[in-house]
Scaffold this active site. Structure first.
Site, PDB file in Angstrom:
ATOM      1  N   SER A  69       0.802  -1.227   0.000  1.00  0.00           N
ATOM      2  CA  SER A  69       0.000   0.000   0.000  1.00  0.00           C
ATOM      3  C   SER A  69       0.835   1.277   0.000  1.00  0.00           C
ATOM      4  CB  SER A  69      -0.955   0.007   1.197  1.00  0.00           C
ATOM      5  OG  SER A  69      -0.225   0.013   2.407  1.00  0.00           O
ATOM      6  N   LYS A  91      -6.188   3.494   9.176  1.00  0.00           N
ATOM      7  CA  LYS A  91      -5.293   4.461   8.547  1.00  0.00           C
ATOM      8  C   LYS A  91      -5.860   5.875   8.650  1.00  0.00           C
ATOM      9  CE  LYS A  91      -3.219   1.225   5.249  1.00  0.00           C
ATOM     10  NZ  LYS A  91      -3.003   0.882   3.834  1.00  0.00           N
TER      11      LYS A  91
END
Length: 825
Positions: free
Chosen positions: A699, A742
């Protein structure tokens, strides 16, 4: 000694060798014998032989075995020259030596060797060197010698059947010898004769005479062995008579019991029969139990088999075959219990409520098999306990961590000593009901070895279509597990074998958000620890900001286990102050300023954004087992040869993302006004702090690409922006996981704008509104959409990128007074 060792060994007729006395042992030529040596003089002789006499030594038996320091006159004159094959020093100071007999020899004269004494030496710092004369056998090859060899071999074969100490390989070797002297020496080493008899054999030089003597000894040993066998048979017959008498005595006891003089053994068996006939169990199990009971009636109670059969009957009787506990199907009460015990966890709670609703309507439903997967401390096991309480079932827990034996699940077969059923049936016996809530804890921690794979044994247990006929090796009967409500827990879904996953309904328990931890700490953990530490609610007041600071600066976890420990520390410190102050009604207020005194220095440092935009520095978002965090990526450009360096303990996937990002930048070098061969004269160094923490995952792709472009163009990246997304070679941005963790990390680090993949738009519905509030979320499909928003550059720099890139999907959050709204531009 005046002459050297080499001079002494020149004569073929005589030689000088170190002397080692033997106690009640005779070594023959051609034989290999291990001996334990503990006398200091013998050890010195072995060391001398090993260092300067071609590893040869003279072995002679002493006449009086009880003497510790025999002189040459107290030894036999004839011994054996032996070769030292191996020396092993033992921890107690003794040595184990492997000797090989070489040749007979006669001791002629001796010389005492005195070694220099050193500190710590014992008194045995001397040994003898003897002059020896090798002796040659008197060998006569006659027909009588051949006949004696054949007779000896036949006797030795008969002797080996009675005495198992002669290995078959050695017997084959001896049978192949065709010289009487060598055969006599080989056989003599295996005889059970005393050392004096063996010494006599050693001193017989005529090989025919020696072999005849050996043959006589073998015949004598055979006669002794036959007598021993006769005695054993006689004793065995006596024991059989004793057993017969014991049986008759037991019959007499049975007569006395019938007359009521003492307790009746058969009465107990009769009671077992009544229980088996009346117990609610399958007919197959009842028939098996009655069959075993029939065997038990004809066995003596002292028999070992009696205990095995009796234990088997006890297990059949004690298992709750068809005994079901009445369950509570009050949906409203069940929801209240789940909400009272756990904050959040909406998906698991909803699945439990669905099960209860269907069971209430269908009246009968096979027990579901749920698998709760999540990091440590998120409440998987405690949720299972709450479900048991909400459904009114008995709670049974079995930890599978470290289980590596299939018999732990399926049980041992009754042929093994100490056999027992598996842990599944053992737990059901303790529960006393056949429909408990069974929690299989840490199912991902099972391992496999040569004893079988326990995860394969669980396939039948956790298969709703098969577990109604679960067969335990001990019982050897089908047992119905379909009424059991199985809940399994695991930390890592990938560690569970795929066939086992297929039989369970996976429910993921993600880590708690900061807001959820605040509610849990305030409403659950703090009252629990106040009570556990002897305080009253009026004795302590912890502010919301203090709880938030404890979560942020003193814990770093997905669950709340460490948070509870820190709250317990605060309560203990408060209890100590309460006692020292001797005022049980005092109230202590805990704020942010009190935490350093109560908990010490801050233990956790979360990622934070830079104070100002920097060149080659870009904020990424990471998802770990303990939640989300800011991942700062740094890129430096320096003269070189086109190499790419990566540091920061990056995993293989992250290194590949860096290579993919660099390839994307090189493929679009003309859009950045870079020469096509710009990379040939520079090196790129990518570093991800903190260097000691392992990092991996795809990611960070767009973050790496942005940092590389910034470093190459010398333009800073916005410090109030963070991003996450996987990159392809064409610059496409692929979806990622852990979105809500996140976003929470970005909010905690005061990030204003977050760039995420367009494919993650659906996941925003799962993110709480409190996390989305205040964030400007940008949805992108291509890296070309990321760079204009992230890099502070003139507007016309990325115009060519915007011509080829898709439209940017901009999500802005506006507060209209009700709740945050997500809209696309």
């Amino acid at each position: 000694m005046s002459e050297s060792k080499s001079d002494k060994n020149k004569s073929p007729q005589s030689m000088h060798l170190p002397l080692m006395p033997l106690r009640e042992v005779v070594v023959f030529p051609y034989s290999i014998m291990p001996l334990f040596v503990g006398r200091g003089s013998s050890i010195h002789a072995i060391e001398a032989a090993s260092s300067g006499y071609d590893k040869r030594i003279m072995l002679v038996a002493q006449r009086q075995p009880e003497q510790d320091k025999p002189g040459p006159d107290e030894l036999y004159s004839i011994g054996t020259i032996a070769k030292i094959l191996q020396v092993l020093r033992l921890p107690d100071g003794t040595i184990k030596v492997l000797f090989e007999g070489v040749q007979r020899a006669r001791c002629i004269e001796s010389e005492l060797v005195q070694l220099p004494r050193q500190e710590g030496d014992n008194e045995d710092n001397e040994y003898y060197i003897v002059k020896v004369e090798p002796i040659t056998d008197v060998d006569k090859s006659t027909i009588e010698a051949e006949a004696t060899i054949q007779a000896t071999v036949e006797s030795l074969e008969e002797y080996s059947k009675l005495n198992k100490k002669i290995p078959p390989d050695s017997l084959n070797t001896i049978s192949g010898v065709n010289t009487p002297g060598r055969m006599a020496d080989l056989v003599a080493s295996y005889l059970k004769a005393d050392y004096k008899t063996k010494q006599d054999l050693l001193e017989i030089l005529d090989t025919q005479e020696r072999l005849i003597k050996v043959y006589e000894i073998i015949q004598n040993e055979i006669a002794v062995a036959n007598i021993e066998r006769t005695i054993k048979n006689r004793v065995k017959g006596q024991m059989e008579r004793n057993q017969r008498e014991y049986y008759l005595n037991e019959q007499i006891k049975a007569i006395h019991k019938e007359m009521g003089r003492e307790d009746d053994q058969q009465a107990e068996l009769q009671e077992l029969e009544i229980i088996l006939k009346e117990k609610d169990m399958p007919e197959e199990a009842r028939a098996k139990g009655l069959s075993e009971l029939k065997k038990l009636r004809v066995m003596p109670p002292s028999s070992a088999e009696y205990t095995v059969v009796r234990n088997y009957l006890d297990w059949i009787i004690d298992l709750p075959w068809n005994k079901l506990q009445e369950t509570n199907l009050d949906i409203k009460k069940a929801r209240e219990i789940l909400d009272a015990d756990h904050y959040g966890l909406e998906k698991p709670k909803e699945r439990i409520m669905e099960y209860l609703a269907v069971q209430k309507l269908a009246h009968k439903l096979k027990g579901p098999i749920l698998c709760l997967v999540g990091p440590p401390g998120v409440g998987k096991t405690s949720l299972a306990k709450s479900v048991a309480r909400a459904t009114g079932r008995e709670f049974v827990r079995l930890s599978l961590g470290g289980v590596r034996d299939e018999a732990e699940i399926r049980g041992h077969r009754r042929t093994y000593v100490g056999a027992l059923p598996g842990k599944i049936l053992q737990s059901l016996k303790r529960a006393k009901y056949n429909n408990p809530l069974f929690c299989l804890d840490e199912i991902d921690k099972m391992t496999a070895d040569f004893r079988g794979d326990p995860s394969s044994a669980l396939l039948e247990v956790l298969d709703p279509e098969q577990n109604n006929t679960f067969n335990d090796h001990y019982l050897d009967l089908d047992y119905d597990l379909s009424q059991v409500f199985f809940i399994t827990t695991a930390n890592n879904l990938q560690a569970i074998p795929l066939p086992l996953q297929d039989r369970m309904e996976i429910i993921t328990l993600p880590g708690y958000l900061e807001t959820e931890k605040q509610h849990i700490a305030k409403d659950y953990l703090l009252p629990k620890q106040i009570e556990a530490n002897g305080l009253k609610p009026e004795n302590i007041t912890v502010s919301d900001k203090a709880i938030t600071e404890v979560i942020r600066s003193y814990t770093r976890e997905a669950g709340v286990r460490n948070l509870e420990r820190e709250i317990a520390t605060i309560c203990r410190k408060t209890a100590m102050q309460l006692v020292e102050k001797d005022d049980l009604a005092a109230n202590f207020k805990v704020g942010i300023g009190s935490l350093a005194r109560l908990l010490g220095v801050k233990k956790v440092r979360h990622g934070a954004r830079e104070q100002e935009p920097l060149v080659g520095v870009c904020n990424g978002l990471a998802y770990t087992g303990v939640g989300g965090d800011i991942l700062t990526i740094e890129v430096a450009v320096m003269p070189g040869k086109g190499r790419l360096h990566t540091t920061g303990k990056l995993g293989d996937v992250m290194k590949e993302s860096a290579e993919a990002a660099l390839t994307y930048v090189r493929s679009r070098s003309d859009h950045f006004d870079l020469r096509p061969d710009f990379h040939k004269n520079i090196d790129l160094h990518i570093h991800v702090p903190e260097g000691a923490t392992p990092k991996d995952g795809p990611s960070a792709g767009i973050t790496l690409a942005t940092a590389i472009v910034s470093a190459l163009l010398g333009l800073p990246v916005r410090n109030d922006l963070a991003m996450t997304g996987e990159i392809t070679l064409r610059g496409r941005v692929l979806p990622i996981g852990g979105l809500r963790e996140k976003l929470l990390a970005a909010q905690r680090a005061l990030i204003k704008t977050v760039i995420i993949p367009l494919d993650n738009e659906k996941d925003l519905k799962e993110v709480p509104e409190a996390v989305l509030k205040g964030l400007d979320i940008q949805l992108v499909e291509h890296v070309d959409e990321v760079l204009p928003q992230a890099i502070l550059a003139p507007k016309n720099l990325f115009e060519r990128l915007s011509d080829t890139a898709p439209l940017c999907h901009n999500l802005k959050l506006t507060d209209n007074g009700d709740s945050p709204t997500v809209h696309a531009q």
